[in-house]
Design an enzyme around this catalytic site. Structure first.
Site, PDB file in Angstrom:
ATOM      1  N   ASP A  70       1.038  -1.244   0.021  1.00 58.97           N
ATOM      2  CA  ASP A  70       0.031   0.007   0.013  1.00 58.97           C
ATOM      3  C   ASP A  70       1.149   1.426   0.019  1.00 58.97           C
ATOM      4  O   ASP A  70       1.910   1.135  -0.119  1.00 58.97           O
ATOM      5  CB  ASP A  70      -1.063  -0.093   1.105  1.00 58.97           C
ATOM      6  CG  ASP A  70      -2.299   0.896   1.221  1.00 58.97           C
ATOM      7  OD1 ASP A  70      -2.074   1.970   0.578  1.00 58.97           O
ATOM      8  OD2 ASP A  70      -3.269   0.146   1.664  1.00 58.97           O
ATOM      9  N   THR A 119       5.002 -18.136  -6.035  1.00 60.53           N
ATOM     10  CA  THR A 119       5.260 -19.299  -6.412  1.00 60.53           C
ATOM     11  C   THR A 119       4.368 -19.967  -7.390  1.00 60.53           C
ATOM     12  O   THR A 119       4.639 -20.759  -8.261  1.00 60.53           O
ATOM     13  CB  THR A 119       5.516 -20.376  -5.486  1.00 60.53           C
ATOM     14  OG1 THR A 119       4.227 -20.256  -4.462  1.00 60.53           O
ATOM     15  CG2 THR A 119       6.968 -19.944  -4.505  1.00 60.53           C
TER      16      THR A 119
END
Ligand SMILES: O=C(O)c1cc(=O)[nH]c(=O)n1[C@@H]1O[C@H](COP(=O)(O)O)[C@@H](O)[C@H]1O
Length: 230
Positions: A70, A119
């Protein structure tokens, strides 16, 4: 790399479950076969943050996987709030502004892990998301930035662990999800490795979710993984 004497500490069990009762039941079934649990936002938004505090108070280690990203002020203050929960690790995405903010907010005991490239991404997924670099190069770039900024550890796939270790040196942690015991379903993971192979390439901790949470005997699976990590 910090070598724990207890190989159980190298396994982090991902409590990707719908609620606290299911998580507590799994922890009971696993018993002393595991010492380290990950609480992500599925469980975190369903009472899991209070569970994190209770587990830490019981002496278990907790990885808060909130993957913050953020504006800097929001990340810094969010990390500051999370640092009161007693967790050992907290994740942020490996963007330089975000990592700098997390380092400012982390306090004395909470370690920040930067998620390099998820991943579940391969090169085609990275290109689709607008990145010009292949995954291995993007991981390397983010690892170098994380080390420069003073992040405590990196999340990457075990396939990149050796090159990340060369980049970040011996003192930062390498934590690898995308771990599958031989024969286990990969699911949505694309960059996978077995626990034993991950250990041999120098990881500090592996994160394992569905192979344990979906097992008929989660304690036995956890014990087999720890045996590979010893
Ligand atoms: O930050 C993570 O923990 C994480 C990063 C990543 O790149 N890949 C990844 O799978 N994870 C988390 O690791 C866990 C892997 O779960 P399983 O695929 O079920 O073993 C999930 O909780 C994911 O949210």
């Amino acid at each position: 790399m910090t070598e724990s004497a207890d190989p159980r500490d190298r396994l982090i069990v991902a409590l990707d479950l719908p609620g606290v009762p299911e998580a507590e039941a799994l922890i009971d079934r696993i018993g002393d076969a595991a010492t380290f649990y990950k609480i992500g936002y599925r469980l975190g938004y369903a009472g899991g943050l209070a569970l994190a505090e209770r587990l830490a108070a019981r002496g278990l280690k907790v990885f808060l996987d909130l993957k913050l990203h953020d504006i800097g002020n929001t990340v810094e203050e969010g990390v500051r709030s999370a640092s009161g929960l007693g967790a050992t690790f907290l994740t942020v995405h490996a963007y330089p502004q975000t990592m700098r903010a997390a380092v400012r907010g982390r306090g004395a005991s909470l370690k920040i892990l930067a998620v390099t490239v998820l991943t579940s991404y391969d090169d085609a997924d990275a290109a689709e998301a607008g990145y010009a670099l292949p995954v291995a190069e993007l991981v390397a770039k983010r690892a170098a930035q994380a080390a420069e900024i003073g992040i405590d550890g990196l999340v990457c796939s075990a396939a990149e662990a050796a090159s990340v270790r060369r980049i970040v040196g011996p003192d930062r942690l390498i934590v690898t999800p995308g771990i599958r015991p031989a024969g286990a379903e990969a699911g949505d993971q694309k960059r996978v490795m077995t626990p034993g192979d991950a250990r041999r390439v120098g990881i500090d901790h592996v994160v394992v979710g569905r192979p344990i949470t979906g097992a008929a005997d989660p304690r036995a699976v956890a014990q087999a993984i720890v045996a590979e990590l010893a």
